[in-house]
Design an enzyme around this catalytic site. Structure first.
Site, PDB file in Angstrom:
ATOM      1  CG  HIS A  84      17.055   6.491  -3.964  1.00 56.53           C
ATOM      2  ND1 HIS A  84      15.867   6.389  -4.673  1.00 56.53           N
ATOM      3  CD2 HIS A  84      16.695   6.481  -2.649  1.00 56.53           C
ATOM      4  CE1 HIS A  84      14.856   6.313  -3.835  1.00 56.53           C
ATOM      5  NE2 HIS A  84      15.318   6.374  -2.597  1.00 56.53           N
ATOM      6  CG  ASP A  86      15.794   4.027  -7.675  1.00 57.04           C
ATOM      7  OD1 ASP A  86      16.541   4.644  -6.898  1.00 57.04           O
ATOM      8  OD2 ASP A  86      15.262   2.935  -7.384  1.00 57.04           O
ATOM      9  CD  GLU A 180      16.313   2.954  -1.457  1.00 55.02           C
ATOM     10  OE1 GLU A 180      16.236   2.607  -0.264  1.00 55.02           O
ATOM     11  OE2 GLU A 180      15.292   3.213  -2.145  1.00 55.02           O
ATOM     12  CG  HIS A 386       7.134   3.840  -2.433  1.00 53.33           C
ATOM     13  ND1 HIS A 386       7.644   2.640  -1.997  1.00 53.33           N
ATOM     14  CD2 HIS A 386       8.165   4.703  -2.390  1.00 53.33           C
ATOM     15  CE1 HIS A 386       8.926   2.784  -1.702  1.00 53.33           C
ATOM     16  NE2 HIS A 386       9.265   4.046  -1.938  1.00 53.33           N
TER      17      HIS A 386
END
Length: 428
Positions: A84, A86, A180, A386
């Site tokens: 993905h 993103d 995602e 993240h």
């Protein structure tokens, strides 16, 4: 000894990492949820075409699709891979990747002035990366390992196969998708973009050797509570305080089945948000479990609590809505062991010890599997996803490219000689 060209993988990762492709849940009704994703998706189309692949951008789904045509006369089913574009809900503006060649296993100062440090005392997995080329952020943004490392691993694999036509393979499809991180992208994937593909793999979070084909079953629930407002001076026997009823509902939930007390293969209830007045109250929560029977029991428990409270306070005080979000990937491939065995066989042939683990979350595979393409998750390398402490090494991306190539060539070999259909073992 690298599988491919480490400088290519490093340059590509840094280039893509600098692009802001953060997704935004508040824009989830727009696919994709941010313009940076479109820009990268279309850039990837050009990259694939430059390699000689058939490639296009699907405007309806926001997926970039690429196809490397087979170079063998053997009958072999096409195989697919997903990554993905993103990144997660963390600052992604002005990302400045930092390269640390021949990492020595010590502290890495992301920003000395602000004392932002990537410290192996806090993140001991770093000690396994000595001698590798470590890439980090500058401590003020995420890096985008999730999932730009997966993208680069797939591109490196494709480039290798294009430049080595002596390596025979069937049709290989890749899909680079949107959103995602907000649980939306995989919902929109169109299986017609993967004609003939019977199984695929996502290239999402994990260290080399990690493999997941067991994820949560997931649903979300909203509970609305209706009170009766009466002046407090005249409330005796008349007022029904919705906030009080809300607290009674929350107290009826299992107090130990919450994320902070759950691990491994245990599920949970998580109250996301509550709002309340005397007149009305609302609860938003999610339900997670790996085992289908336990998952259904959790959903039924919510309904049972609501039913009991309505019997106590009136039939229309509580209303509940439960929406299924996704199902465990295992539900869709437990009778298709070849998909798992193929990946594990490839890991071992690449010198990796498989680390099969339950994935305490979901991936695009949770949405793609019910579309008829069972899709477990491999890895993308790196760690601390993240946030500001994200990292990856070029060697881990390179290992992903090697594993993908091995899966493809092993798939051809087993198509010729017989598939590894040993029954799946439960690793949990």
């Amino acid at each position: 000894m690298s599988f491919y060209d480490l400088s290519y993988e490093q340059d590509k990762f840094i280039h893509y990492a600098k692009e802001n492709t953060r997704s935004f849940f508040e824009h989830h009704d727009h696919i994709p949820s941010s313009p940076g994703q479109v820009a990268l998706a279309k850039e990837l189309v050009r990259e694939l075409k430059d390699m000689g692949l058939d490639a296009y951008y699907n405007d309806k789904t926001a997926f970039t699709i690429g196809k490397l045509a087979k170079n063998t006369t053997d009958e072999v089913t096409p195989i697919g891979f997903f990554a993905h574009v993103d990144t997660a809900d963390f600052n992604a503006e002005n990302i400045k990747p930092q390269v640390h060649p021949n990492y020595d296993g010590g502290k890495v100062y992301l920003d000395k002035d602000e004392a932002i440090v990537l410290d192996p005392a806090e993140f001991p997995d770093l000690l396994n990366l000595k001698g590798q080329t470590l890439i980090t952020s500058d401590g003020h943004t995420l890096l985008g390992v999730d999932d730009k490392a997966g993208i680069v691993g797939a591109l490196s694999m494709l480039r290798y196969l294009v430049e080595h036509p002596e390596v025979k393979h069937g049709d290989v499809y890749v899909a680079f998708g949107p959103d995602e991180e907000i649980g939306c992208g995989g919902k929109y994937f169109d299986p017609h973009d993967f004609p003939g593909v019977q199984f695929a793999y996502t290239l999402d979070n994990g260290r080399p050797g990690d493999f997941s084909y067991d994820t949560f079953n997931a649903s979300e629930s909203t509970i609305h509570i209706k009170g009766t407002v009466v002046h407090p001076g005249e409330a005796y026997g008349l007022m029904v305080n919705a906030t009080t009823l809300m607290n009674e509902f929350l107290s009826a939930l299992p107090q130990n089945e919450v994320p902070e007390k759950s691990r491994n293969h245990e599920g949970f209830f998580l109250v996301i948000d509550t709002t309340g007045t005397v007149d009305h109250a609302d609860i938003s929560m999610i339900i997670r479990d790996f085992e289908w029977d336990k998952f259904i029991a959790k959903e039924n428990l919510i309904k049972k609590i609501v039913h009991k409270l309505n019997e106590k306070y009136g039939s229309d005080r509580f209303t509940v809505k439960i929406r299924r979000q996704y199902e465990n990937i295992y539900n869709g491939l437990k009778d298709k062991p070849y998909i798992v065995n193929l990946a594990l066989d490839a890991y071992r042939k690449c010198g990796l010890t498989p680390h099969v683990q339950s994935f305490r979350g979901g991936t695009d595979g949770n949405f793609i599997t019910p579309k008829g393409i069972p899709t477990p998750n491999l890895f993308n390398g790196g760690g601390n996803y993240h946030g500001r402490y994200e990292y990856v090494t070029v060697e881990q991306i390179d290992k992903l490219a090697e594993v993908l190539t091995m899966i493809i060539t092993e798939h051809l070999r087993q198509s010729r000689e017989g598939r590894d259909e040993r029954p799946l073992e439960k690793y949990w």
